[in-house]
Design an enzyme around this catalytic site. Structure first.
Site, PDB file in Angstrom:
ATOM      1  N   ASN A 114      -0.951  -0.610  14.748  1.00  0.00           N
ATOM      2  CA  ASN A 114      -1.040   1.048  15.061  1.00  0.00           C
ATOM      3  C   ASN A 114      -1.867   1.508  15.275  1.00  0.00           C
ATOM      4  OD1 ASN A 114      -1.702  -0.189  12.186  1.00  0.00           O
ATOM      5  ND2 ASN A 114      -1.294   0.822  11.099  1.00  0.00           N
ATOM      6  N   TYR A 115      -2.703   1.050  15.275  1.00  0.00           N
ATOM      7  CA  TYR A 115      -3.751   1.883  15.077  1.00  0.00           C
ATOM      8  C   TYR A 115      -5.128   1.407  16.403  1.00  0.00           C
ATOM      9  CZ  TYR A 115      -8.027   4.916  14.001  1.00  0.00           C
ATOM     10  OH  TYR A 115      -9.082   5.478  13.588  1.00  0.00           O
ATOM     11  N   ARG A 123       0.996  -1.504  -0.088  1.00  0.00           N
ATOM     12  CA  ARG A 123       0.116   0.016   0.118  1.00  0.00           C
ATOM     13  C   ARG A 123       0.936   1.449  -0.089  1.00  0.00           C
ATOM     14  NH1 ARG A 123      -4.058  -1.152   4.821  1.00  0.00           N
ATOM     15  NH2 ARG A 123      -4.592   0.792   4.363  1.00  0.00           N
ATOM     16  N   TYR A 178       0.826  -8.854   8.464  1.00  0.00           N
ATOM     17  CA  TYR A 178       0.333  -6.844   8.439  1.00  0.00           C
ATOM     18  C   TYR A 178       1.619  -6.118   8.898  1.00  0.00           C
ATOM     19  CZ  TYR A 178      -1.408  -2.421   8.407  1.00  0.00           C
ATOM     20  OH  TYR A 178      -2.198  -1.298   8.473  1.00  0.00           O
ATOM     21  N   HIS A 213       4.620 -15.043   4.521  1.00  0.00           N
ATOM     22  CA  HIS A 213       3.268 -15.460   4.646  1.00  0.00           C
ATOM     23  C   HIS A 213       2.839 -14.590   5.441  1.00  0.00           C
ATOM     24  CE1 HIS A 213       6.000 -19.056   5.026  1.00  0.00           C
ATOM     25  NE2 HIS A 213       5.428 -18.413   6.382  1.00  0.00           N
TER      26      HIS A 213
END
Length: 430
Positions: free
Chosen positions: A359-360, A308, A339, A336
């Site tokens: 991360n959030y 991304r 995230y 594999h």
């Protein structure tokens, strides 16, 4: 001789069936109007865009992307139509090239040919195998005699396969003379630029045809047209990069946007999608991987990986079903099912399957920093903000909630409990 470019972008585009202005619909990552202005800038520094419907939205986009573009708001109430669009323009150059805002496939090298023809009007013509439904351009002795609509054509005229492509080069004095003489005496009550052809012919002006490729001059009036135009542009983009040495496996299944760049030896497998300002350098992008607005150098990506925006990946292996977002990876293996978001990971580090950077927290994003030669075991959660120093071993199933010093082992597991013969008791079996 210097010349001006005028781009007609005032139309409503009702056949697109969209609230978005027609010329802002994208092809290969950029709006149609962007492609046209980009090509026009290669041949002229005097460009005017004619606007009316949703003018401010279109103007705002163009001003964000380009400098030095002039804008004219069409007096659509009093002077609708393509002829009315040119009425209030001051022409600073002796020749004016008129383009349509819904022809994103036009190329500068083709437009240059208009300038080389000595005539008062240069009219673009497409030779079609089946011109049914189109007006015919009648040419005699290399001059355009007239344009006749199909419903008004006789048998001889219907046999002609030449149709008007909708792009014109006019001399300034001719427009100044005939634009005020246009009338709206037609069913649509509009002023048509094509009516100048008949007026000019009546007064002895020269009108030369220029035959142009259909795939460049096809207009986009519907979502179907948009899809067809994108197919043509995709072929151009992929053809260009394959000629530069990029290997593409089943290129018809690959999607590459116009801002994507390649350096060195690169290979793309089937189903790859590359979007935005992406750079691929000496890398192999495996099947069905997506890379958006990121840089990939000396790396292997995929299959089925997603990179991304704002990611920098160098000398790394990103395997299947790994998602990377806004992260920097240098010399990393993530094989594999992981995230990695808002992370910086250094060389020699191995990311085990099922690793998640958390991360959030529901309000803000936080950073995860991982040093060199770190082994992250499978099913690890890294609760950001967190920093992992060099030479750290994180055991499988660990939830990391605080910084880990260099050379340490991190492990957090619930002790394993074994209840003998529970299966038989639970299911009532002996």
């Amino acid at each position: 001789m210097s010349f001006s470019v005028v781009i007609l972008a005032a139309g409503q585009g009702t056949r697109m069936k969209s609230s978005l202005p027609k010329v802002l619909h994208t092809i290969c990552g950029r709006p149609m109007i962007w492609h046209i202005i980009k090509e026009a800038q290669k041949i002229s520094d005097d460009i005017t865009v004619i606007l009316y419907h949703q003018a401010e939205i279109i103007k705002e986009y163009i001003q964000k992307e380009f400098d030095g573009i002039r804008f004219v708001l069409q007096d659509h109430k009093n002077y609708p139509g393509t002829g009315g669009a040119l009425r209030n323009i001051y022409f600073s150059n002796e020749k004016i090239l008129v383009l349509n805002g819904d022809m994103p496939l036009i190329q500068a090298k083709t437009l240059k040919n208009f300038i080389s023809i000595d005539a008062d009007i240069v009219l673009s013509v497409i030779r079609m195998e089946d011109p049914c439904g189109y007006g015919r351009v009648i040419i005699k002795n290399d001059e355009v005699e007239y344009i006749v609509e199909q419903k008004d054509a006789n048998e001889e005229e219907l046999a002609v396969c030449n149709v008007n492509a909708g792009v014109y080069l006019f001399k300034k004095n001719l427009l100044e003379q005939f634009l005020p003489k246009l009338t709206n005496d037609n069913a649509q009550k509009e002023y048509y630029l094509t009516d100048i052809i008949a007026l000019a012919k009546q007064h002895g002006f020269s009108i030369k045809p220029i035959f142009v490729p259909k795939n460049e001059f096809q207009g986009v009036n519907s979502k179907y047209d948009l899809a067809n135009a994108e197919i043509v542009m995709q072929d151009r983009i992929k053809r260009h990069w394959m000629q530069q040495g990029v290997i593409m496996r089943l290129p018809q299944t690959i999607y590459i946007e116009v801002d994507v760049q390649f350096q060195g030896e690169c290979e793309l497998e089937n189903g790859v999608v590359l979007r935005g300002k992406t750079l691929i350098e000496n890398s192999h992008i495996k099947a069905h991987s997506v890379v958006e607005n990121s840089t990939i150098r000396y790396s292997t990506i995929g299959p089925f990986a997603r990179i991304r925006p704002q990611s920098m990946i160098q000398e790394s292996h990103i395997g299947n079903f790994v998602e990377v977002k806004k992260s920097s990876l240098n010399g990393v293996k993530a094989g594999h099912l992981s995230y990695l978001g808002d992370a910086t990971i250094d060389e020699g580090t191995n990311i085990g399957a099922g690793t998640i950077t958390c991360n959030y927290d529901g309000k803000a994003k936080y950073q995860t920093i991982i040093g060199k030669n770190v082994f992250v075991g499978s099913d690890t959660q890294l609760i950001a903000p967190v920093k992992i120093e060099d030479d750290v071993l994180i055991a499988a199933g660990t939830t990391v909630t605080k910084d880990i010093p260099k050379g340490a082992l991190a492990i957090s597991r619930t002790p394993l409990k074994i209840v003998k013969d529970f299966y038989y008791k639970f299911f009532g079996k002996n």
